[in-house]
Scaffold this active site. Structure first.
Site, mmCIF file in Angstrom:
data_model
loop_
_atom_site.group_PDB
_atom_site.id
_atom_site.type_symbol
_atom_site.label_atom_id
_atom_site.label_comp_id
_atom_site.label_asym_id
_atom_site.label_seq_id
_atom_site.Cartn_x
_atom_site.Cartn_y
_atom_site.Cartn_z
ATOM 1 C CG ASP A 1 -1.879 -1.121 1.259
ATOM 2 O OD1 ASP A 1 -2.166 -1.670 0.192
ATOM 3 O OD2 ASP A 1 -2.341 -1.474 2.370
HETATM 4 N N1 URA Z 1 -1.248 -5.982 3.859
HETATM 5 C C1 URA Z 1 -1.765 -4.745 3.850
HETATM 6 O O1 URA Z 1 -2.811 -4.493 4.421
HETATM 7 N N2 URA Z 1 -1.085 -3.767 3.203
HETATM 8 C C2 URA Z 1 0.097 -3.974 2.591
HETATM 9 O O2 URA Z 1 0.682 -3.031 2.040
HETATM 10 C C3 URA Z 1 0.635 -5.267 2.601
HETATM 11 C C4 URA Z 1 -0.057 -6.257 3.243
#
Ligand code: URA
Length: 235
Positions: free
Chosen positions: A107
């Site tokens: 993310d």
């Molecule tokens: N899980 C998440 O919620 N976000 C990420 O960036 C990676 C794994």
């Protein structure tokens, strides 16, 4: 056996120049094969034998990159989605063909280990849940953790809203009131945030510290390094 291709194809695939420019570079003597000037852009050679302006061709048979992803960057090639991880890599790599892509995504606000490659087989292998590549996340949440989460996450029954199947068993280690380490073998969309969300907690900080055997070491946020490409036929 090393793959052979035309010199102009190697140069354009590796992002150096167009095939037309490659012909000019060969005429100008900028391209060597071994220690000899290339005689034609159509000459077929292994990429490993080519030198451009005295330097070996960069990763002709594919590259694998470890990036310490900083917060505030998206794993997307679309400029409209905001500052991109791809802008942290050398400009020439933007012109490689096949393109470089991240192996899974993190993310916008997640930091840490992100692998990138132009090798489709590697992406396929390391993102497939069948191969159960462990990914380790350092997680901070907004409300106190408790030990009941450990068997819940390990149970293989935790159901995320809107998903057909429950999450595979995951290993949770509680580090203190608000911090934990979570090891997953899957990579579902926003998986860590959604798993904690099911328990009524919000993830306030998320950092991936390991992907398979690969860790950051002393790599600073925003920096990258090339890794050796593993031989997938041997695993
Ligand atoms: N899980 C998440 O919620 N976000 C990420 O960036 C990676 C794994």
């Amino acid at each position: 056996m090393a793959q052979t291709s035309r010199i102009d194809q190697w140069l354009s695939r590796c992002g150096y120049c167009s095939r037309r420019e490659a012909r000019a570079w060969v005429r100008q003597g900028r391209v060597l094969v071994g220690n000899e000037p290339a005689h034609s852009a159509e000459q077929r050679v292994p990429g490993g034998e080519i030198r451009v302006d005295g330097e070996p061709l960069e990763a002709p048979d594919g590259l694998l990159v470890l990036l310490n992803k900083p917060a505030g960057r998206v794993c997307s090639h679309q400029a409209s989605e905001g500052p991109s991880i791809y802008d942290l890599l050398p400009e020439r790599w933007q012109h490689r063909n096949p393109a470089i892509n991240s192996i899974g995504r993190l993310d916008h606000d997640t930091t840490g280990v992100l692998l990138l490659t132009d090798l489709g087989d590697l992406i396929q292998r390391w993102t497939s849940p069948r191969h159960k590549v462990p990914k380790v996340y350092e997680v901070t949440v907004d409300q106190p953790l408790d030990d009941t989460l450990i068997p819940l996450f390990a149970s293989g029954t935790l159901q995320l809203p809107g998903e057909d199947s429950p999450c595979a068993p995951a290993r949770l280690q509680i580090l203190d009131d608000l911090q934990a380490r979570l090891e997953l073998t899957e990579g579902r969309f926003h998986q860590v945030k959604r798993m904690f969300g099911v328990t009524g907690r919000t993830v306030t900080r998320l950092h991936r510290s390991r992907f398979g055997e690969i860790e950051l070491g002393d790599l600073e946020p925003g920096k990258w390094r090339l890794l050796e490409v593993p031989d997938l036929t041997r695993s």
